[in-house]
Design a protein around this motif. Structure first.
Motif, PDB file in Angstrom:
ATOM      1  N   GLY A  42     -38.243  15.824 -21.344  1.00 13.19           N
ATOM      2  CA  GLY A  42     -36.940  16.447 -21.486  1.00 13.19           C
ATOM      3  C   GLY A  42     -37.025  17.878 -21.958  1.00 13.19           C
ATOM      4  O   GLY A  42     -37.967  18.279 -22.645  1.00 13.19           O
ATOM      5  N   MET A  43     -36.016  18.649 -21.587  1.00 14.30           N
ATOM      6  CA  MET A  43     -35.854  20.023 -22.063  1.00 14.30           C
ATOM      7  C   MET A  43     -34.493  20.122 -22.729  1.00 14.30           C
ATOM      8  O   MET A  43     -33.465  19.779 -22.133  1.00 14.30           O
ATOM      9  CB  MET A  43     -35.941  21.014 -20.893  1.00 14.30           C
ATOM     10  CG  MET A  43     -35.540  22.441 -21.271  1.00 14.30           C
ATOM     11  SD  MET A  43     -35.497  23.556 -19.838  1.00 14.30           S
ATOM     12  CE  MET A  43     -34.717  25.000 -20.606  1.00 14.30           C
ATOM     13  N   PHE A  44     -34.473  20.573 -23.971  1.00 19.68           N
ATOM     14  CA  PHE A  44     -33.227  20.742 -24.717  1.00 19.68           C
ATOM     15  C   PHE A  44     -33.214  22.158 -25.266  1.00 19.68           C
ATOM     16  O   PHE A  44     -33.889  22.468 -26.244  1.00 19.68           O
ATOM     17  CB  PHE A  44     -33.154  19.712 -25.845  1.00 19.68           C
ATOM     18  CG  PHE A  44     -31.904  19.753 -26.680  1.00 19.68           C
ATOM     19  CD1 PHE A  44     -30.729  20.326 -26.216  1.00 19.68           C
ATOM     20  CD2 PHE A  44     -31.904  19.194 -27.958  1.00 19.68           C
ATOM     21  CE1 PHE A  44     -29.584  20.354 -26.997  1.00 19.68           C
ATOM     22  CE2 PHE A  44     -30.762  19.207 -28.751  1.00 19.68           C
ATOM     23  CZ  PHE A  44     -29.600  19.788 -28.267  1.00 19.68           C
TER      24      PHE A  44
ATOM     25  N   GLN B 205     -40.994  13.196 -14.341  1.00 22.05           N
ATOM     26  CA  GLN B 205     -39.597  13.435 -14.040  1.00 22.05           C
ATOM     27  C   GLN B 205     -39.028  14.270 -15.176  1.00 22.05           C
ATOM     28  O   GLN B 205     -39.191  13.919 -16.347  1.00 22.05           O
ATOM     29  CB  GLN B 205     -38.820  12.120 -13.922  1.00 22.05           C
ATOM     30  CG  GLN B 205     -37.336  12.323 -13.614  1.00 22.05           C
ATOM     31  CD  GLN B 205     -36.567  11.015 -13.472  1.00 22.05           C
ATOM     32  OE1 GLN B 205     -37.142   9.932 -13.642  1.00 22.05           O
ATOM     33  NE2 GLN B 205     -35.295  11.096 -13.161  1.00 22.05           N
ATOM     34  N   LEU B 206     -38.384  15.379 -14.837  1.00 23.09           N
ATOM     35  CA  LEU B 206     -37.832  16.284 -15.845  1.00 23.09           C
ATOM     36  C   LEU B 206     -36.339  16.018 -16.044  1.00 23.09           C
ATOM     37  O   LEU B 206     -35.601  15.774 -15.085  1.00 23.09           O
ATOM     38  CB  LEU B 206     -38.044  17.739 -15.433  1.00 23.09           C
ATOM     39  CG  LEU B 206     -39.490  18.228 -15.282  1.00 23.09           C
ATOM     40  CD1 LEU B 206     -39.501  19.702 -14.902  1.00 23.09           C
ATOM     41  CD2 LEU B 206     -40.290  17.995 -16.558  1.00 23.09           C
TER      42      LEU B 206
ATOM     43  N   LEU C 149     -30.949  22.111 -10.519  1.00 19.44           N
ATOM     44  CA  LEU C 149     -30.680  20.757 -10.029  1.00 19.44           C
ATOM     45  C   LEU C 149     -31.845  20.193  -9.237  1.00 19.44           C
ATOM     46  O   LEU C 149     -32.092  18.980  -9.260  1.00 19.44           O
ATOM     47  CB  LEU C 149     -29.430  20.754  -9.144  1.00 19.44           C
ATOM     48  CG  LEU C 149     -28.074  20.819  -9.845  1.00 19.44           C
ATOM     49  CD1 LEU C 149     -26.957  20.750  -8.811  1.00 19.44           C
ATOM     50  CD2 LEU C 149     -27.929  19.700 -10.855  1.00 19.44           C
ATOM     51  N   GLU C 150     -32.562  21.051  -8.533  1.00 21.97           N
ATOM     52  CA  GLU C 150     -33.717  20.590  -7.756  1.00 21.97           C
ATOM     53  C   GLU C 150     -34.873  20.183  -8.665  1.00 21.97           C
ATOM     54  O   GLU C 150     -35.657  19.296  -8.326  1.00 21.97           O
ATOM     55  CB  GLU C 150     -34.176  21.697  -6.802  1.00 21.97           C
ATOM     56  CG  GLU C 150     -33.186  22.015  -5.690  1.00 21.97           C
ATOM     57  CD  GLU C 150     -33.606  23.237  -4.892  1.00 21.97           C
ATOM     58  OE1 GLU C 150     -34.660  23.834  -5.227  1.00 21.97           O
ATOM     59  OE2 GLU C 150     -32.885  23.610  -3.946  1.00 21.97           O
ATOM     60  N   LEU C 151     -34.960  20.813  -9.832  1.00 20.63           N
ATOM     61  CA  LEU C 151     -36.099  20.601 -10.715  1.00 20.63           C
ATOM     62  C   LEU C 151     -35.887  19.482 -11.730  1.00 20.63           C
ATOM     63  O   LEU C 151     -36.860  18.859 -12.171  1.00 20.63           O
ATOM     64  CB  LEU C 151     -36.417  21.901 -11.467  1.00 20.63           C
ATOM     65  CG  LEU C 151     -36.993  23.044 -10.629  1.00 20.63           C
ATOM     66  CD1 LEU C 151     -36.910  24.365 -11.397  1.00 20.63           C
ATOM     67  CD2 LEU C 151     -38.437  22.752 -10.250  1.00 20.63           C
ATOM     68  N   ALA C 152     -34.637  19.229 -12.119  1.00 28.06           N
ATOM     69  CA  ALA C 152     -34.403  18.308 -13.232  1.00 28.06           C
ATOM     70  C   ALA C 152     -33.141  17.486 -13.032  1.00 28.06           C
ATOM     71  O   ALA C 152     -32.207  17.900 -12.340  1.00 28.06           O
ATOM     72  CB  ALA C 152     -34.292  19.090 -14.551  1.00 28.06           C
ATOM     73  N   THR C 153     -33.134  16.340 -13.671  1.00 26.76           N
ATOM     74  CA  THR C 153     -31.934  15.502 -13.760  1.00 26.76           C
ATOM     75  C   THR C 153     -31.122  15.950 -14.966  1.00 26.76           C
ATOM     76  O   THR C 153     -31.663  16.080 -16.067  1.00 26.76           O
ATOM     77  CB  THR C 153     -32.328  14.022 -13.932  1.00 26.76           C
ATOM     78  OG1 THR C 153     -33.074  13.599 -12.786  1.00 26.76           O
ATOM     79  CG2 THR C 153     -31.095  13.146 -14.087  1.00 26.76           C
TER      80      THR C 153
END
Length: 214
Positions: A11-13, A105-106, A128-132
């Motif tokens: 995850g990225m926050f 999965q990002l 959007l292409e790179l992460a959910t």
């Protein structure tokens, strides 16, 4: 020695974290648990292209993030955006993370207010292409004078973007509200504990941050 398995869910926050508050902490905890993340990168913003005000010094925001998130398992403070020259865009950070975790999965962790503004982001289609997108709803009213237990949910029914919903209690706390309350009548560290983790409140008090609310 057994080979280390590659991380599968990362995850990225990101955020200004000026300062990090209880809603940020709750969102990080929720994302780690519900998304079953192997790692969550906490990324203080560097040059915030979308912010009209000047952010607090990076070293203060980094230190407060250490105090707010440092004890969370699998969470790691990531300073790459702080050290990146020029405007810092989420798409660039996600592309770097994709190179670092090619098999993962990002997930991009964000609040409802950010989702509503998502199509104003630079290269949002690339994001959007790179992460959910993993979204926690947010109270509609988060002003400095709103009672903390008064919360009505932001309406996301009109959002035409794919996202997964994070289930967490609504918290009508914002960094703007925290800064405003600090600027009111010499708030003590103890008075801020309801808004920010106690070590963050103490840091704000000791370093005299937010004396002039913005």
């Amino acid at each position: 020695m057994a080979a280390t398995l590659p991380l599968r869910r990362v995850g990225m926050f990101g955020g200004a974290f000026d300062p990090p508050h209880w809603a940020h902490r709750a969102l990080a905890e929720t994302a780690l648990g519900q998304l079953e993340l192997d790692a969550l990168h906490i990324l203080p913003t560097g040059h915030a292209w979308h912010k009209s005000r000047v952010l607090s010094p990076a070293h203060d925001r980094v230190k407060m993030c250490e105090l707010a998130f440092g004890d969370l398992p699998r969470a790691q403070l990531d300073q790459r955006e702080i050290h990146r020259e020029g405007p810092s865009y989420t798409a660039d950070t996600l592309r770097e993370l994709k190179r670092e975790y090619p098999q993962a999965q990002l997930f991009l962790v964000l609040g409802a207010d950010q989702l509503l503004a998502f199509k104003t982001w630079v290269r949002w289609q690339e994001v959007l292409e790179l992460a959910t997108l993993a979204v926690a709803n947010r109270a509609t009213n988060i002003g400095a004078d709103i009672p903390l237990d008064q919360a009505s949910e932001t309406d996301l029914s009109g959002v035409d973007l794919p996202f997964v919903r994070l289930d967490m209690p609504l918290k009508n706390i914002s960094a703007t509200a925290v800064r405003a309350r600090v600027g009111q009548a010499a708030q003590s560290a103890g008075a801020l504990d309801v808004l920010v983790p106690e070590p963050v409140a103490r840091y704000i008090s000791q370093h005299h941050l937010y004396q002039s609310p913005t």
